[in-house]
Motif scaffolding. Structure first.
Motif, PDB file in Angstrom:
ATOM      1  N   HIS A   1     106.466  20.492  97.269  1.00 58.09           N
ATOM      2  CA  HIS A   1     106.402  21.594  96.311  1.00 58.09           C
ATOM      3  C   HIS A   1     105.373  22.797  96.634  1.00 58.09           C
ATOM      4  O   HIS A   1     105.550  24.090  96.725  1.00 58.09           O
ATOM      5  CB  HIS A   1     105.840  21.048  95.066  1.00 58.09           C
ATOM      6  CG  HIS A   1     107.209  20.758  93.979  1.00 58.09           C
ATOM      7  ND1 HIS A   1     108.083  21.773  93.605  1.00 58.09           N
ATOM      8  CD2 HIS A   1     107.414  19.506  93.649  1.00 58.09           C
ATOM      9  CE1 HIS A   1     108.784  20.979  92.594  1.00 58.09           C
ATOM     10  NE2 HIS A   1     108.553  19.914  92.922  1.00 58.09           N
TER      11      HIS A   1
ATOM     12  N   VAL B   1     104.103  21.076  81.848  1.00 57.13           N
ATOM     13  CA  VAL B   1     102.761  20.807  82.017  1.00 57.13           C
ATOM     14  C   VAL B   1     102.039  20.575  80.611  1.00 57.13           C
ATOM     15  O   VAL B   1     101.518  19.483  80.305  1.00 57.13           O
ATOM     16  CB  VAL B   1     101.761  21.727  82.829  1.00 57.13           C
ATOM     17  CG1 VAL B   1     100.313  21.321  82.639  1.00 57.13           C
ATOM     18  CG2 VAL B   1     102.410  21.641  84.414  1.00 57.13           C
TER      19      VAL B   1
ATOM     20  N   VAL C   1      96.595  20.140  90.504  1.00 57.97           N
ATOM     21  CA  VAL C   1      97.537  19.072  91.001  1.00 57.97           C
ATOM     22  C   VAL C   1      96.994  17.890  91.317  1.00 57.97           C
ATOM     23  O   VAL C   1      97.308  16.658  90.815  1.00 57.97           O
ATOM     24  CB  VAL C   1      98.419  19.463  92.119  1.00 57.97           C
ATOM     25  CG1 VAL C   1      99.353  18.488  92.522  1.00 57.97           C
ATOM     26  CG2 VAL C   1      99.320  20.712  91.626  1.00 57.97           C
TER      27      VAL C   1
ATOM     28  N   GLN D   1     102.871  20.937  87.695  1.00 58.54           N
ATOM     29  CA  GLN D   1     101.406  22.115  88.003  1.00 58.54           C
ATOM     30  C   GLN D   1     101.838  22.631  89.299  1.00 58.54           C
ATOM     31  O   GLN D   1     101.631  23.658  89.710  1.00 58.54           O
ATOM     32  CB  GLN D   1     100.236  21.194  87.992  1.00 58.54           C
ATOM     33  CG  GLN D   1      99.072  22.003  88.076  1.00 58.54           C
ATOM     34  CD  GLN D   1      99.189  23.187  87.019  1.00 58.54           C
ATOM     35  OE1 GLN D   1      99.367  23.007  85.936  1.00 58.54           O
ATOM     36  NE2 GLN D   1      98.678  24.462  87.432  1.00 58.54           N
ATOM     37  N   ALA D   2     102.394  21.590  90.386  1.00 58.46           N
ATOM     38  CA  ALA D   2     102.759  22.035  91.442  1.00 58.46           C
ATOM     39  C   ALA D   2     103.825  23.220  91.641  1.00 58.46           C
ATOM     40  O   ALA D   2     103.677  24.172  92.251  1.00 58.46           O
ATOM     41  CB  ALA D   2     103.160  20.871  92.526  1.00 58.46           C
TER      42      ALA D   2
ATOM     43  N   ALA E   1     104.507  16.394  95.738  1.00 57.50           N
ATOM     44  CA  ALA E   1     103.647  17.410  95.390  1.00 57.50           C
ATOM     45  C   ALA E   1     103.377  18.436  96.585  1.00 57.50           C
ATOM     46  O   ALA E   1     103.239  19.615  96.314  1.00 57.50           O
ATOM     47  CB  ALA E   1     102.231  16.945  94.690  1.00 57.50           C
TER      48      ALA E   1
ATOM     49  N   ALA F   1     101.825  16.251  87.293  1.00 55.53           N
ATOM     50  CA  ALA F   1     101.331  16.952  88.538  1.00 55.53           C
ATOM     51  C   ALA F   1     102.409  17.766  89.097  1.00 55.53           C
ATOM     52  O   ALA F   1     102.276  18.687  89.712  1.00 55.53           O
ATOM     53  CB  ALA F   1     101.096  15.776  89.431  1.00 55.53           C
TER      54      ALA F   1
ATOM     55  N   ARG G   1     102.817  12.090  95.407  1.00 52.01           N
ATOM     56  CA  ARG G   1     101.834  12.882  96.220  1.00 52.01           C
ATOM     57  C   ARG G   1     102.634  13.795  97.450  1.00 52.01           C
ATOM     58  O   ARG G   1     102.555  14.860  97.710  1.00 52.01           O
ATOM     59  CB  ARG G   1     100.871  12.045  96.848  1.00 52.01           C
ATOM     60  CG  ARG G   1      99.526  11.612  95.958  1.00 52.01           C
ATOM     61  CD  ARG G   1      98.273  11.025  96.586  1.00 52.01           C
ATOM     62  NE  ARG G   1      97.363  10.543  95.385  1.00 52.01           N
ATOM     63  CZ  ARG G   1      96.473  11.443  94.988  1.00 52.01           C
ATOM     64  NH1 ARG G   1      96.391  12.698  95.580  1.00 52.01           N
ATOM     65  NH2 ARG G   1      95.549  11.003  94.036  1.00 52.01           N
TER      66      ARG G   1
ATOM     67  N   ALA H   1      97.081  25.443  91.923  1.00 51.71           N
ATOM     68  CA  ALA H   1      97.236  23.856  92.817  1.00 51.71           C
ATOM     69  C   ALA H   1      96.006  23.271  92.661  1.00 51.71           C
ATOM     70  O   ALA H   1      96.340  21.925  92.831  1.00 51.71           O
ATOM     71  CB  ALA H   1      97.271  24.583  94.265  1.00 51.71           C
TER      72      ALA H   1
END
Length: 412
Positions: free
Chosen positions: A314, A220, A274, A256-257, A311, A253, A308, A271
């Motif tokens: 995840h 990230v 994200v 971060q997830a 994510a 993203a 998406r 979260a």
């Protein structure tokens, strides 16, 4: 017939029969060079049916097994080791090649080889990269040292992109350590190219490798730092710059997830960042106005939707992943490369499994397998899903699941 894949099959079964290349050449009444070129996929013409039939006979196989046995679809460990060995070579690490008078590969020829390999990757052919990448890295390293002026900068661009391909292939093979090594080298070569687009492209690949290797927080930080540093130059480069900039936010993203997934104390707080990164990627996709494939990014509104879905998976929000996947227009999805479409299907299958839709997950995996067999049968993450489904049970899909597990080479 795919000459590279057929050559790999011949080499696999020859080795299984404990025959040397010379012994196999003798059985076939051919030269050693003929066998070497056949197994390396370097023959100029496909062997005719009578030759293929004779090869099967000499190896003690049915013709169908020689041509279609799924065990040979995936890369051999020796091929992955060959890529690792090239990355450990003195010349590839240092950039200092020998003092021979041999001319470096022209950058135009190097570019053609890279485009061919990258096109194969996007078509879902990952195993063959084990035989393509080593020569690509050696030739690109030599070109970057020997060429001068603009050709040298272009050689560094191509070297960085070749190392990116190595990273992407290693992710598919499940070798995250190899991916991180290649990712770091790609970033170093990109800096030598002095091209912000190549720098951003290398940064997004390294972020992907870091995430896969359990270094999500670092991924990230790296992706967002690269985006901040390179943004002014990238927005001036049109679709190409916006595509790699948008991909940096997509990789941030997913990283971060992964951070949120591993956070035992405040996962909800982690979260919340994200969708912020996903929205930033969407902004750049909206500026493009359409899907594209600049520098093999597949970047645009549709790929943002795919991320998406990933994510949500995840974050173990399977029902949300399924909902987003269902909302992607079929026509838009069909315009993406096979690798992207098959990747979405495997993500959707993961989401369906999380949501308790296990029979549907099996059918989704079968759809992905039909589209890009290697994405399902060879990727460790997908094979783990198949094994999980076997343990959880798949109701009326049990028979179809058993067949899929067999094709993945999973023990019964």
């Amino acid at each position: 017939m795919d000459r590279i894949q057929f050559g790999r099959r011949v080499a696999y079964w020859r080795s299984r029969r404990r025959l040397s290349q010379q012994e196999f050449a003798s059985l076939m009444q051919r030269s050693l060079r003929w066998v070497e070129e056949l197994e390396g996929g370097r023959r100029q013409a496909d062997p005719n049916l009578s030759v293929v039939t004779e090869i099967a006979t000499r190896l003690g196989l049915t013709l169908d097994r020689l041509l279609h046995d799924p065990a040979v679809l995936c890369p051999a460990e020796s091929e992955i080791e060959a890529v690792r060995a090239v990355l450990q070579r003195h010349d590839v690490i240092t950039g200092h090649t020998d003092d021979s008078c041999a001319e470096p590969v022209p950058v135009a020829a190097l570019r053609r080889a890279l485009v061919h390999a990258r096109t194969g990757f996007q078509a879902g052919h990952f195993a063959r990269l084990g035989t393509q990448i080593p020569a690509l890295l050696v030739d690109a390293t030599r070109a970057a040292q020997r060429h001068q002026g603009e050709e040298q900068y272009e050689a560094f661009r191509l070297l960085s992109l070749s190392l990116e391909l190595t990273e992407a292939a290693a992710i598919k093979w499940g070798d995250t350590e190899l991916a991180v090594v290649a990712g770091h080298r790609a970033v170093a070569a990109a800096e030598r190219s002095e091209d912000p687009v190549i720098m951003a492209s290398a940064a997004r690949h390294l972020a992907d490798a870091m995430t896969s290797h359990g270094q999500a927080a670092a991924a990230v930080a790296f992706a967002t730092a690269a985006a901040e540093r390179l943004r002014p130059d990238l927005v001036q480069r049109g679709a190409l710059g916006l595509s790699v900039l948008g991909m940096l936010f997509l990789k941030a993203a997913l990283a971060q997830a992964a951070v949120a997934e591993a956070d035992d104390h405040s996962p909800d707080t982690a979260a919340r960042a994200v969708p912020v990164f996903l929205d930033q990627a969407d902004e750049h996709a909206d500026r493009l106005g359409a899907d594209g494939n600049e520098l093999w990014t597949s970047f645009g509104p549709t790929n943002c939707a795919l991320y998406r879905v990933a994510a949500h998976v995840h974050l173990s929000a399977g029902a949300d992943a399924v909902t987003v996947a269902a909302g992607i227009p079929a026509a838009a999805l069909h315009s993406l490369p096979r690798e992207r479409r098959a990747h979405l299907l495997t993500d959707r299958a993961l989401g369906e499994t999380q949501a308790g839709m296990r029979e549907k997950a099996v059918d989704t995996l079968l759809e992905a397998e039909a589209l890009a067999p290697e994405e399902v049968r060879c990727r460790p993450r997908t094979k783990r899903l198949v094994e999980d489904l076997r343990l959880l049970g798949a109701g009326s899909a049990e028979g179809r699941l058993r067949g899929l597990a067999d094709r993945c080479g999973l023990p019964r």
